[in-house]
Design an enzyme around this catalytic site. Structure first.
Site, PDB file in Angstrom:
ATOM      1  N   LYS A 115      81.395 101.259  -3.252  1.00 26.68           N
ATOM      2  CA  LYS A 115      82.078 100.020  -3.662  1.00 26.68           C
ATOM      3  C   LYS A 115      83.540 100.047  -3.233  1.00 26.68           C
ATOM      4  O   LYS A 115      84.137  99.009  -2.947  1.00 26.68           O
ATOM      5  CB  LYS A 115      81.982  99.814  -5.175  1.00 26.68           C
ATOM      6  CG  LYS A 115      80.573  99.490  -5.636  1.00 26.68           C
ATOM      7  CD  LYS A 115      80.474  98.161  -6.351  1.00 26.68           C
ATOM      8  CE  LYS A 115      79.057  97.616  -6.350  1.00 26.68           C
ATOM      9  NZ  LYS A 115      78.369  97.733  -7.614  1.00 26.68           N
ATOM     10  N   LYS A 209      71.703  99.199   3.232  1.00 30.42           N
ATOM     11  CA  LYS A 209      70.762  98.371   2.468  1.00 30.42           C
ATOM     12  C   LYS A 209      71.237  96.919   2.449  1.00 30.42           C
ATOM     13  O   LYS A 209      72.441  96.655   2.549  1.00 30.42           O
ATOM     14  CB  LYS A 209      70.600  98.909   1.048  1.00 30.42           C
ATOM     15  CG  LYS A 209      71.841  98.786   0.224  1.00 30.42           C
ATOM     16  CD  LYS A 209      71.585  98.875  -1.279  1.00 30.42           C
ATOM     17  CE  LYS A 209      72.916  98.639  -1.953  1.00 30.42           C
ATOM     18  NZ  LYS A 209      72.974  98.223  -3.282  1.00 30.42           N
ATOM     19  N   LYS A 212      74.217  92.068  -1.803  1.00 30.86           N
ATOM     20  CA  LYS A 212      74.860  90.802  -2.158  1.00 30.86           C
ATOM     21  C   LYS A 212      76.306  90.758  -1.701  1.00 30.86           C
ATOM     22  O   LYS A 212      76.883  89.693  -1.540  1.00 30.86           O
ATOM     23  CB  LYS A 212      74.846  90.611  -3.679  1.00 30.86           C
ATOM     24  CG  LYS A 212      73.515  90.217  -4.247  1.00 30.86           C
ATOM     25  CD  LYS A 212      73.610  90.112  -5.768  1.00 30.86           C
ATOM     26  CE  LYS A 212      72.531  90.948  -6.402  1.00 30.86           C
ATOM     27  NZ  LYS A 212      72.686  91.162  -7.834  1.00 30.86           N
TER      28      LYS A 212
HETATM   29  P1  TYM Z   1      71.741  95.173  -8.587  1.00 33.38           P
HETATM   30  O1  TYM Z   1      72.147  93.942  -9.315  1.00 33.38           O
HETATM   31  O2  TYM Z   1      72.584  95.639  -7.448  1.00 33.38           O
HETATM   32  O3  TYM Z   1      70.272  95.017  -8.042  1.00 33.38           O
HETATM   33  C1  TYM Z   1      69.181  94.625  -8.880  1.00 33.38           C
HETATM   34  C2  TYM Z   1      67.939  95.417  -8.479  1.00 33.38           C
HETATM   35  O4  TYM Z   1      67.629  95.167  -7.096  1.00 33.38           O
HETATM   36  C3  TYM Z   1      67.475  96.401  -6.408  1.00 33.38           C
HETATM   37  N1  TYM Z   1      67.947  96.234  -5.025  1.00 33.38           N
HETATM   38  C4  TYM Z   1      67.201  96.460  -3.944  1.00 33.38           C
HETATM   39  N2  TYM Z   1      65.924  96.871  -3.787  1.00 33.38           N
HETATM   40  C5  TYM Z   1      65.466  97.015  -2.522  1.00 33.38           C
HETATM   41  N3  TYM Z   1      66.209  96.763  -1.419  1.00 33.38           N
HETATM   42  C6  TYM Z   1      67.493  96.354  -1.532  1.00 33.38           C
HETATM   43  N4  TYM Z   1      68.225  96.111  -0.443  1.00 33.38           N
HETATM   44  C7  TYM Z   1      68.045  96.186  -2.836  1.00 33.38           C
HETATM   45  N5  TYM Z   1      69.260  95.799  -3.295  1.00 33.38           N
HETATM   46  C8  TYM Z   1      69.174  95.826  -4.636  1.00 33.38           C
HETATM   47  C9  TYM Z   1      68.347  97.381  -7.168  1.00 33.38           C
HETATM   48  O5  TYM Z   1      67.949  98.712  -6.947  1.00 33.38           O
HETATM   49  C10 TYM Z   1      68.148  96.936  -8.603  1.00 33.38           C
HETATM   50  O6  TYM Z   1      66.992  97.536  -9.153  1.00 33.38           O
HETATM   51  N6  TYM Z   1      73.238  98.977 -11.540  1.00 33.38           N
HETATM   52  C11 TYM Z   1      72.190  97.965 -11.334  1.00 33.38           C
HETATM   53  C12 TYM Z   1      72.041  97.041 -12.515  1.00 33.38           C
HETATM   54  C13 TYM Z   1      71.738  97.690 -13.826  1.00 33.38           C
HETATM   55  C14 TYM Z   1      70.500  98.255 -14.234  1.00 33.38           C
HETATM   56  C15 TYM Z   1      70.689  98.662 -15.578  1.00 33.38           C
HETATM   57  C16 TYM Z   1      69.291  98.487 -13.577  1.00 33.38           C
HETATM   58  C17 TYM Z   1      72.583  97.766 -14.899  1.00 33.38           C
HETATM   59  N7  TYM Z   1      71.971  98.354 -15.946  1.00 33.38           N
HETATM   60  C18 TYM Z   1      69.655  99.312 -16.312  1.00 33.38           C
HETATM   61  C19 TYM Z   1      68.266  99.118 -14.292  1.00 33.38           C
HETATM   62  C20 TYM Z   1      68.459  99.514 -15.621  1.00 33.38           C
HETATM   63  C21 TYM Z   1      72.576  97.137 -10.125  1.00 33.38           C
HETATM   64  O7  TYM Z   1      73.707  97.083  -9.716  1.00 33.38           O
HETATM   65  O8  TYM Z   1      71.541  96.383  -9.625  1.00 33.38           O
END
Ligand code: TYM
Length: 342
Positions: A115, A209, A212
């Site tokens: 980040k 990857k 967003k």
């Molecule tokens: P976030 O918001 O970045 O992404 C949400 C979910 O999407 C998955 N993901 C992907 N999977 C496959 N290919 C990709 N390119 C890709 N980009 C994103 C992420 O792995 C995620 O599962 N820290 C987490 C949010 C969070 C969370 C939690 C998740 C906060 N508390 C408790 C699970 C349990 C995050 O930033 O996800």
């Protein structure tokens, strides 16, 4: 009894990496998980604050994220979706965990480095880490809040993409340490659930990857109209070979497109290669555009419809928070006793 939980940040439009990697799994778990299993999908707005954002934009993104979840098929009668910040127990538990999590564990996490656009493989001295690059405490301890999200509900399974696996391992470490420290089995050690699309790559740079926070042309958003999908797929990185193979080492960009195709169609990589091996790249990209458009169109219709039903969406979030907070408060009460606050 089992409990499944996973979160998504309300940071702009969800993309097909989110959808194929996890959201489609969240939806299918509604059918495959036993009725006794609670499903919780928080929209983690407190996590979104770790990178400063425009307040108005954040508010809008929360609703839009909820809309996309519902449009993808999250059924509020089966799953609870809610805003994390509506349940203060998340931050209270995060504080308890902050008090027992060694800085060293957090300094090994790769996400804050990426980040801040720091190279994850370079070696930081303790001094560099702490004084460098505007690293704020919240971003550094982000995974501790994530551990609190998961353990507050005593989740046993967490459906996530590959980038979150490291955070889940930390969560297990924190749970284990807490249990040992207080000599009680308060928390289960949660397991990841991942899919074959656990790491969808950028359309522009297949070594990164899909994200967003990267430019528009590197990803396909859930709300992209057909022309934009066609344009982005057409311009996506490829190579000069005249056939389709799945070879992530030597043809990472094509392998990524094959992975996306397989995930969208719900078929195996081998099936895609058998079906399209003899196609040239243009033909394959056209086929991929077509299946993407077919998959996303009904979801987009639903997105459009729900955008006009904001009152309903707010109500879903409110109900979700009310129900989730019963579990949260009950568990937090136990944890307060265990640590000696009560
Ligand atoms: P976030 O918001 O970045 O992404 C949400 C979910 O999407 C998955 N993901 C992907 N999977 C496959 N290919 C990709 N390119 C890709 N980009 C994103 C992420 O792995 C995620 O599962 N820290 C987490 C949010 C969070 C969370 C939690 C998740 C906060 N508390 C408790 C699970 C349990 C995050 O930033 O996800």
């Amino acid at each position: 009894p089992e409990l499944i939980l996973s979160g998504i940040q309300p940071t702009g439009s969800p993309h097909i990496g989110n959808f194929l990697g996890v959201l489609s799994k969240w939806v299918s778990l509604q059918q495959t998980a036993h009725d006794s299993v609670t499903l919780l999908y928080p929209i983690v707005d407190l996590h979104a604050l770790t990178i400063p954002r425009d307040p108005e934009q954040l508010k809008k993104s929360k609703i839009e994220t909820a809309i996309v979840l519902l449009a993808c098929g999250i059924d509020p009668a089966r799953s609870l979706i809610f805003e994390q910040s509506r349940i203060p127990a998340h931050t209270e538990l995060a504080w308890f965990f902050n008090c027992i999590t060694p800085m060293g564990w957090l300094s090994r996490m790769t996400q804050w480095k990426s980040k801040l656009k720091l190279k994850t493989n370079s070696q930081f001295s303790e001094h560099d880490v702490l004084s460098s690059s505007g690293l704020c405490l919240g971003l550094f301890s982000y995974p501790v809040l994530q551990a609190a999200d998961i353990l507050l509900y005593k989740a046993t399974h967490v459906p996530i993409g590959e980038d979150q696996v490291q955070h889940l391992e930390l969560t297990r470490d924190i749970a284990e340490m807490f249990n040992k420290m207080f000599r009680q089995n308060v928390f289960p050690l949660p397991l990841p659930i991942t899919t074959s699309a656990k790491r969808i790559m950028s359309l522009y740079d297949p070594s990164k990857k899909m994200s967003k926070s990267d430019p528009e042309n590197t990803r396909i958003n859930m709300s992209d109209p057909p022309e934009i999908i066609a344009e982005k797929i057409k311009k996506s990185t490829s190579d000069s070979l005249k056939y389709i193979t799945y070879d992530p080492e030597t043809r990472p960009a094509i392998a990524n497109l094959v992975t996306i195709y397989a995930a969208v169609q719900g078929i195996t990589i081998d099936q895609v290669v058998v079906e399209h091996g003899k196609s040239n790249i243009k033909t394959f990209k056209d086929a991929l555009t077509q299946v993407l458009v077919e998959k996303l169109s009904p979801i987009q219709k639903e997105i459009q419809r729900l955008r006009l039903e904001q009152g309903y969406v707010q109500q879903v979030l409110k109900n979700g928070a009310e129900k989730a907070s019963i579990i949260a408060e009950n568990n937090l009460d136990e944890i307060r006793r265990v640590v000696g606050l009560k």
